[in-house]
Scaffold this motif. Structure first.
Motif, short mmCIF file in Angstrom:
data_model
loop_
_atom_site.label_atom_id
_atom_site.label_comp_id
_atom_site.label_asym_id
_atom_site.label_seq_id
_atom_site.Cartn_x
_atom_site.Cartn_y
_atom_site.Cartn_z
N LEU A 5 34.51 -2.95 51.59
CA LEU A 5 34.08 -4.36 51.57
C LEU A 5 33.27 -4.62 50.30
CD1 LEU A 5 33.77 -7.06 53.21
CD2 LEU A 5 31.59 -6.15 54.02
N ALA A 7 30.66 -7.22 49.14
CA ALA A 7 29.79 -8.31 49.60
C ALA A 7 28.94 -8.76 48.42
CB ALA A 7 28.89 -7.81 50.73
N GLU A 31 33.41 -10.50 50.94
CA GLU A 31 32.50 -11.34 51.75
C GLU A 31 31.55 -12.03 50.78
OE1 GLU A 31 31.53 -12.89 54.85
OE2 GLU A 31 30.71 -11.10 55.79
N LYS A 65 32.18 -10.75 58.16
CA LYS A 65 32.65 -9.37 58.33
C LYS A 65 31.48 -8.43 58.64
CE LYS A 65 36.60 -10.44 55.70
NZ LYS A 65 37.03 -11.01 54.45
N PRO A 67 29.72 -5.15 58.19
CA PRO A 67 29.79 -4.04 57.24
C PRO A 67 29.96 -2.68 57.92
CG PRO A 67 27.65 -5.16 57.12
CD PRO A 67 28.50 -5.96 58.04
N TYR A 70 33.32 -0.81 57.76
CA TYR A 70 33.85 -0.35 56.46
C TYR A 70 33.25 1.02 56.10
CZ TYR A 70 35.50 -5.09 56.27
OH TYR A 70 36.14 -6.27 56.57
N VAL A 73 30.57 -0.09 51.31
CA VAL A 73 30.26 -1.49 51.03
C VAL A 73 29.69 -1.59 49.61
CG1 VAL A 73 28.92 -3.53 51.71
CG2 VAL A 73 29.79 -1.98 53.46
N VAL A 75 27.81 -3.89 46.99
CA VAL A 75 26.91 -5.04 47.08
C VAL A 75 26.67 -5.58 45.67
CG1 VAL A 75 24.59 -5.78 47.77
CG2 VAL A 75 25.80 -4.05 49.13
N GLN A 95 21.35 -5.89 57.10
CA GLN A 95 22.51 -5.03 57.39
C GLN A 95 22.28 -3.55 57.11
OE1 GLN A 95 24.99 -6.29 58.99
NE2 GLN A 95 24.21 -8.38 58.79
N LEU A 99 25.33 0.07 57.03
CA LEU A 99 25.93 0.48 55.76
C LEU A 99 26.14 1.99 55.76
CD1 LEU A 99 23.61 -1.66 53.46
CD2 LEU A 99 25.96 -2.21 54.11
N VAL A 102 27.29 3.10 50.04
CA VAL A 102 27.14 1.89 49.21
C VAL A 102 27.36 2.15 47.71
CG1 VAL A 102 25.48 0.73 50.75
CG2 VAL A 102 24.65 2.28 48.95
#
Ligand code: FMN
Length: 157
Positions: A5, A7, A31, A65, A67, A70, A73, A75, A95, A99, A102
């Motif tokens: 994802l 975001a 997202e 969505k 997180p 996934y 993620v 960011v 969030q 996560l 990341v």
């Protein structure tokens, strides 16, 4: 295949452009984080600078969505006042327990990325697999293909 994802928040479209390119390269979902606060114009600029300096959280529109669904993620944030933007500070704060893994990216006029990534690491409690910092000028001139490929290659394994 990892489920990924991207975001991001973008006030004026620069970070959005980077987010879309990254998502395309990785086959990731997007997202866009949306803020209920009007940050347009000079008033919005000043408010945003102050919110970032004071490390304020904001009120986001609901996200589409989760997180937690996934494996990774990414960011993305613009740099505000040498730090992370208020909407992304809020997203990661809300969030952090969702996560798994990341990576961080940002766009900026010139500086503040190191501190912003440090803040994100602190809030999420997660060291990023990779980071990418791009200058607004580079993004607008379109000269970012190689930087984006280098970044996404680090995330494929
Ligand atoms: C309130 C505010 C504060 C900013 N502070 C910085 C800063 O400290 N350092 C920097 O390099 N750029 C700073 N910028 C520039 C943005 O980081 C840059 O224009 C970014 O690419 C904007 O992304 P966006 O179009 O996705 O909103 C600031 C912009 C705003 C609106």
């Amino acid at each position: 295949m990892k489920k990924i994802l991207v975001a991001y928040y973008s006030r004026t479209g620069t970070t959005r452009k980077v987010a879309e390119l990254i998502a395309q390269k990785l086959g990731a979902e997007l997202e866009e984080i949306k803020d209920t606060v009007d940050r347009s114009g000079i008033k919005g600029y000043l408010l945003s600078g102050r919110d970032a300096t004071l490390k304020r959280l904001t009120e986001l529109y609901p996200i589409a969505k989760n997180p937690a669904d996934y494996d990774l993620v990414l960011v993305g944030t613009p740099i505000w006042s040498w730090n992370v933007s208020a909407p992304i500070r809020t997203y990661v704060t809300q969030q952090k327990n969702n996560l798994k893994s990341v990576a961080y990216f940002c766009t900026m006029g010139g500086s503040g990325d190191g501190r912003a990534f440090g803040t994100l690491t602190e809030i999420s409690g997660q060291k990023p697999l990779a980071t990418l910092s791009l200058k607004t000028k580079e993004v607008l001139s379109g000269d970012i293909e190689k930087s984006i490929t280098d970044f996404t290659e680090k995330l494929r394994d």
